[in-house]
Design an enzyme around this catalytic site. Structure first.
Site, PDB file in Angstrom:
ATOM      1  N   HIS A  47       1.019  -1.235   0.094  1.00 23.07           N
ATOM      2  CA  HIS A  47       0.118   0.085   0.128  1.00 23.07           C
ATOM      3  C   HIS A  47       0.897   1.345   0.035  1.00 23.07           C
ATOM      4  O   HIS A  47       1.689   1.654   1.006  1.00 23.07           O
ATOM      5  CB  HIS A  47      -0.888   0.018   1.167  1.00 23.07           C
ATOM      6  CG  HIS A  47      -1.905   1.199   1.199  1.00 23.07           C
ATOM      7  ND1 HIS A  47      -2.591   1.621   0.475  1.00 23.07           N
ATOM      8  CD2 HIS A  47      -1.895   2.223   2.152  1.00 23.07           C
ATOM      9  CE1 HIS A  47      -3.451   2.652   0.717  1.00 23.07           C
ATOM     10  NE2 HIS A  47      -2.909   3.286   1.761  1.00 23.07           N
ATOM     11  N   ASP A  49       1.235   5.067  -0.225  1.00 20.83           N
ATOM     12  CA  ASP A  49       0.527   6.342  -0.191  1.00 20.83           C
ATOM     13  C   ASP A  49       1.117   7.333  -1.184  1.00 20.83           C
ATOM     14  O   ASP A  49       2.376   7.550  -1.033  1.00 20.83           O
ATOM     15  CB  ASP A  49       0.565   6.976   1.140  1.00 20.83           C
ATOM     16  CG  ASP A  49      -0.661   5.930   2.007  1.00 20.83           C
ATOM     17  OD1 ASP A  49      -1.450   5.879   1.411  1.00 20.83           O
ATOM     18  OD2 ASP A  49       0.018   5.747   3.148  1.00 20.83           O
ATOM     19  N   ASP A 163      -7.751   1.818   2.198  1.00 24.71           N
ATOM     20  CA  ASP A 163      -7.420   2.445   2.983  1.00 24.71           C
ATOM     21  C   ASP A 163      -8.277   3.714   3.232  1.00 24.71           C
ATOM     22  O   ASP A 163      -8.253   4.358   4.324  1.00 24.71           O
ATOM     23  CB  ASP A 163      -5.724   3.059   2.819  1.00 24.71           C
ATOM     24  CG  ASP A 163      -5.301   3.469   4.103  1.00 24.71           C
ATOM     25  OD1 ASP A 163      -5.939   3.092   5.241  1.00 24.71           O
ATOM     26  OD2 ASP A 163      -4.323   4.229   4.117  1.00 24.71           O
ATOM     27  N   HIS A 413      -6.014   9.556  -0.734  1.00 20.07           N
ATOM     28  CA  HIS A 413      -6.706   9.677   0.534  1.00 20.07           C
ATOM     29  C   HIS A 413      -5.862  10.298   1.793  1.00 20.07           C
ATOM     30  O   HIS A 413      -6.476  10.254   2.858  1.00 20.07           O
ATOM     31  CB  HIS A 413      -7.288   8.338   1.094  1.00 20.07           C
ATOM     32  CG  HIS A 413      -6.307   7.384   0.952  1.00 20.07           C
ATOM     33  ND1 HIS A 413      -5.730   6.705  -0.029  1.00 20.07           N
ATOM     34  CD2 HIS A 413      -5.382   6.924   1.997  1.00 20.07           C
ATOM     35  CE1 HIS A 413      -4.501   5.809   0.140  1.00 20.07           C
ATOM     36  NE2 HIS A 413      -4.728   5.800   1.623  1.00 20.07           N
TER      37      HIS A 413
HETATM   38 ZN   LIG Z   1      -2.996   5.146   2.781  1.00 24.78          ZN
END
Ligand SMILES: [Zn+2]
Ligand SMILES: *[C@@H]1O[C@H](CO)[C@@H](O)[C@H](O)[C@H]1NC(C)=O
Ligand SMILES: *[C@@H]1O[C@H](CO)[C@@H](O)[C@H](O)[C@H]1NC(C)=O
Ligand SMILES: *[C@@H]1O[C@H](CO)[C@@H](O)[C@H](O)[C@H]1NC(C)=O
Ligand SMILES: *[C@@H]1O[C@H](CO)[C@@H](O)[C@H](O)[C@H]1NC(C)=O
Length: 957
Positions: A47, A49, A163, A413
């Site tokens: 994951h 970001d 997420d 996000h």
């Molecule tokens: Zn995230």
């Protein structure tokens, strides 16, 4: 030499066309599953970001480049291994650094399903604060990037939103319309999770739209725990979990015991899901940086289950390298052959509490200035894409792509949400600012040519007009070009900072324009480096052509011309109580209602930070007395209210437009010596609303909210305020069913909002919090807490409307005009004798219920065209009907020859879009007949968006 040439030619061919030695991808590439085993789908994922604790570039160069670079060789070693790649913003950075042989490896691994793209959007977008136009654009950008480099096997089937902090129904609808078959996420209210696991409804069908029938249905799977690997099974160099040691001679031998431990976890999870399949994520944030390590251990784990057989309810447990796509297919096979009906859900997953009193609703408002900046960037992006289409620019235009990519990053996000660290916020602002300047550079010559017939006009934008800064407008003469990105004619108030009071304004026909000048709402000079202007000039830009512009010439004069046009307020008025200084009543659309508006402050409780809103008690008024001053003028009726030196507002009714009342506010700097303040604008009415209010889903459909209630699980919360906060991307409304009266408040950026008491609505406008855990929200600029300026728009009336349009239709109209207001360009150059002081790209405007959602270059001779019906089916008797538009002879610059319909992102021809069938999901919408490419008419049902690749020929202008 010749050989070398030949080699280059060959290389060119390889580059141009992805290798396709019989690609077997998608569902065909899934590992075989079997109804008589418990299939454990292991999902290797990372994951990543696109900015959070570090900037996007720091993450890329410190972490993400290692992930993809080590995964690819590990996949080549064992054809069973899988990896899912998600964020295209990072994939692009990586891809562009690779040599050709590596690129070919990647294409092979995509074509055999081992390296599978899921989501594929530029970033994993937030779902609370994004407008659907932003979401669609960022998927379009990502999917196109991938397909151009990797071919058709890169088309994702999965919406992987693991997420984001709560999930919108519109995201589900968009996913279905992209051709996806499933949605996966990990974050939902903790009580909802417990309930779903207990009732085996963690796998469900989500109905994404109440207008589009089952074409918006999509399989949804709630992750068991989080998106991390099961505790103790992180085989990454950053974890200290025990590796699997299969050497029996070793004193640390643990193969069998590790298998048993994993089997215990699997059995626990399997007892909570409805089919013989479970999904186990094997990954976490920025994992797989030394991918081989993870794969070697996972290989051993899988083999261990063969050597030391385990069972669940009498079935053998089988571990598989898999992907969310393959999990979806396995569940689908099961439900179809057992005619098993999954639960169908038709609301959304807001708000999200991740524990007791931990309502993750603060981010609906956090970093309000950034949230507004994103909106402005969107307007520029639509303007830029439209002008690029008009001027036949290629798809690959670096300057316009710079803004597209910036917008993609900002939807992440931890970007538009405001949950990133402050340095990262500054980096996002840098990225967005660069994107806007690049886009302006790209379109400047186009506009200049349209206006003057040459490249020489330099058109600037006054991005800081909100704080009374516009350098060019300090001169004695300047020219405004007001560009309208909507596909219908609009009139719009325009506000520009000026030095002096008296001006002569001429429109494109040479007619004089009325205006009014008032002192700037507050003194902004401490907020910017540039010098501010003392006054604000407002005028109405009347009837700006669809997808077009009008040019206005401003000349400073000694005294104000006496010519006046007085425009009535058309039944839209409001009253202010002279003693309290507050709004007391509003009259609109034949209804008079006691409405008060006030600014109040919540003291932040201990848990409040960027994500969480945790008010300490009821909100307190900012001031007990408010000073008011009436403003007289030709453009609007208004009052200036001063609540305190950090809270001011102008309430306006525009003389040409009685469809809304505007609240133009400035809040800040907030003093947080007491720890934190969260400021709301609160509207109170005597309407009997019985606990019900409504909020939009990403600016599109409207969802009903019931105070202190959740449709899916028992809800008793000790947080009566935060627990009723919902994201408000475009509007919040309340309705008195007996009176048939409705009041809506529309906003100019995403905010959190609620109706905490009957008859009331509140929107949170600003928050500043000092907090110990690193996610405090203490935005400082120019030496003090930030100041935020914004607008709310109030619409009131009978639900049935004004006799012409329903109230909902009036609200849609205002919402659209506020989402995509005209963009104003300014120059000090002379435009006298220019060729087009007014221009429209359309030969006729489109109907009021249709918007040209997208117009942009796609490939040589092809444009991407998206049309949307902007109303829901029950909103208006006339406007909610099906509507047909004809694209032949519509555009000035080009003629549409053929239209090919695609899925929402423009990447899949509609006839190639085959989605999985789910028992219980039956259609209510009539099937659409196949279209001939030469058919240039498009029919839209309520809320429908249709996407086309239009073959065009450019006209000689
Ligand atoms: Zn995230
Ligand atoms: C399914 O699994 C069972 C139990 O392992 C096995 O006996 C059977 O042969 C499998 N069937 C297929 C079609 O693979
Ligand atoms: C509106 O407010 C006025 C003044 O406070 C009050 O006299 C009147 O009764 C109110 N009307 C309604 C319908 O509540
Ligand atoms: C004014 O607008 C700019 C650009 O959107 C933004 O960065 C700034 O924070 C805004 N200022 C206020 C006071 O809202
Ligand atoms: C929607 O309904 C139609 C007809 O009832 C069916 O053929 C189709 O498979 C359904 N779609 C889904 C996603 O289940």
């Amino acid at each position: 030499m010749l050989l070398k040439l030949l080699f280059l030619v060959l290389l060119g061919q390889i580059r141009a066309k992805p290798v396709e030695d019989e690609p077997v991808c998608g569902y065909e590439a899934c590992p075989a599953t079997n109804f008589s085993t418990l299939n454990v789908h292991l999902i290797p994922h990372s994951h990543d970001d696109v900015g959070w604790l570090k900037t996007m570039d720091q993450y890329y160069f410190q972490d993400v480049q290692n992930v993809i670079s080590t995964v690819i060789p590990a996949l080549k070693q064992n054809p069973d291994r899988r990896f899912v790649q998600v964020e295209t913003a990072f994939f692009k950075k990586w891809w562009e650094q690779q040599k050709d042989s590596v690129k070919q490896d990647v294409i092979k691994l995509v074509n055999n399903g081992q390296f599978e793209i899921i989501n594929g959007a530029w970033s994993m977008n937030d779902e609370a604060n994004v407008h659907y136009q932003f979401t669609i654009d960022q998927y379009t950008l990502g999917l196109r990037y991938l397909e151009d480099r990797l071919g058709k096997c890169s088309r994702p089937k999965v919406c992987w939103q693991i997420d984001p902090f709560g999930h919108s129904r519109e995201q589900a609808s968009i996913s279905a319309q992209l051709g996806f078959d499933s949605v996966f996420f990990a974050r939902l209210d903790y009580r909802d999770r417990i309930n779903r696991l207990g009732t085996k409804t963690g796998d469900l069908i989500w109905r994404g739209s109440s207008n589009l029938g089952n074409s918006s249905d999509i399989f949804t799977s709630v992750m068991y725990n989080h998106y991390s690997a099961p505790a103790g099974f992180c085989f990454d160099i950053v974890c200290n979990d025990e590796p699997i040691i299969d050497d029996e001679e070793s004193p640390d031998y643990n193969w069998k015991s590790r298998v048993e431990a994993f089997a215990n976890f699997v059995r626990e999870q399997a007892s909570k899901y409805p089919t013989n399949n479970i999904l186990v994520p094997m990954g976490d944030d920025f994992r797989y940086q030394a991918a081989l390590n993870a794969y070697i251990n996972t290989d051993r784990l899988i083999k261990g289950f063969e050597l030391f057989p385990q069972t669940f309810e009498g079935k053998p447990i089988k571990l598989l390298y898999s992907t969310p796509t393959c999990y979806t297919k396995a569940v689908n096979d099961f439900v179809n052959s057992n005619n098993y009906k999954l639960q169908i859900k038709s609301d959304d997953f807001f708000p999200y509490a991740d524990g007791v009193a931990s309502l993750v609703v603060g981010y609906f408002t956090s970093r309000p200035a950034s949230k507004r900046f994103v909106r402005e960037a969107n307007t520029m992006l639509q303007v830029a894409k439209q002008l690029a289409a008009v001027a036949n620019l290629p798809y690959e235009n670096e300057n316009i792509n710079s803004l597209k990519e910036a917008m993609g990053v900002l939807q992440h996000h931890d970007a538009i949400t405001g949950t990133e660290l402050i340095d990262v916020t500054h980096d996002y602002h840098r990225i967005l600012h660069k994107g806007i300047s690049d886009a302006v550079n790209a379109i400047n010559p186009i506009l200049s040519n349209l206006i003057s017939g040459s490249d020489s006009l330099k058109l600037e934008s006054c991005l800081l007009a909100n704080v009374s800064v516009c350098l060019q407008a300090k001169a004695d003469q300047f020219i405004l070009t007001v560009y309208n990105p909507l596909s219908r004619v609009v009139s719009s108030p325009i506000s520009i900072p000026v030095e002096t009071e008296n001006w002569k304004i001429l429109d494109s026909n040479g007619d004089e324009v009325v205006y009014q000048v008032v002192p700037s709402i507050t003194d902004f000079s401490t907020l910017v480096d540039e010098t501010t202007s003392p006054n604000s000039l407002d005028f109405i830009a009347k009837d700006i052509p669809a997808l077009g512009y009008k040019v206005y010439t401003f000349t400073k004069v000694a005294t104000k011309p006496t010519k006046r046009i007085t425009v009535g307020a058309d039944g839209t008025t409001f009253e202010i109580d002279e003693v309290s200084g507050l709004l007391t009543s509003v009259t609109m659309n034949g209804v008079t209602l006691n409405v008060t508006q006030d600014f109040l402050v919540y003291k932040s409780g201990g848990r409040s930070q960027a994500y969480v809103f945790d008010p300490d008690g009821d909100p307190q008024r900012v001031a007990s007395t408010v000073t008011v001053k009436k403003i007289e003028g030709d453009v609007y009726y208004g009052v200036v209210q001063e609540f305190s030196d950090w809270a001011k507002q102008i309430i306006k009714v525009y003389k040409n437009d009685s469809s809304y009342i505007e609240f133009d506010w400035v809040i800040g700097p907030l003093n947080i010596d007491d720890g934190g303040k969260e400021v709301i604008s609160q509207f109170s009415t005597p309407l009997q609303t019985e606990g019900v209010f409504y909020t939009d889903s990403n600016g599109r459909e409207i969802l009903k909210r019931v105070r202190n209630q959740r449709p899916d699980y028992d809800y008793t919360d000790e947080q009566p305020i935060a627990g009723n906060y919902y994201p408000v991307t475009s509007k919040i409304l309340i309705r008195d069913e007996n009176l048939g009266v409705e009041m809506a408040i529309l906003n100019d950026r995403a905010q959190g909002g609620s109706s905490v008491k009957d008859g009331q609505v509140e929107l949170m406008v600003h928050r500043r919090i000092r907090s110990g855990d690193g996610f405090g929200l203490d935005e400082i600029e120019y030496g003090h807490g930030i100041v935020v300026r914004g607008k709310h728009f109030l619409v009131l009336g009978p639900v049935s409307g004004n006799g012409e349009k329903s109230l909902a239709a009036i609200e849609r109209d205002v919402a659209q005009r506020k989402l995509l207001p005209p963009w104003v360009f300014i120059t000090n150059q002379d435009v006298s004798g220019s060729k087009n002081l007014e221009y429209s790209s359309l030969k006729r405007p489109l109907p009021d219920n249709v918007q040209l959602l997208t117009l942009e270059p796609w490939s040589d001779g092809t444009l991407l065209v998206r049309l949307e019906h902007v109303l829901e089916k029950n909103e208006d008797e006339n406007l909610s009907k099906e509507v047909t538009v004809d694209l032949s002879d519509l555009f000035v610059a080009f003629t549409v020859q053929e239209l090919k319909e695609t899925t929402l992102a423009g990447n899949i021809p509609i006839e190639e879009n085959v989605r999985l069938h789910w028992p219980g999901s039956t259609n209510e919408a009539p099937p659409q007949a196949p279209r001939a490419p030469t058919d240039l008419t498009i029919t839209l049902a309520p809320m429908q968006i249709r996407t086309f690749l239009a073959t065009v020929t450019y006209n000689n202008l």
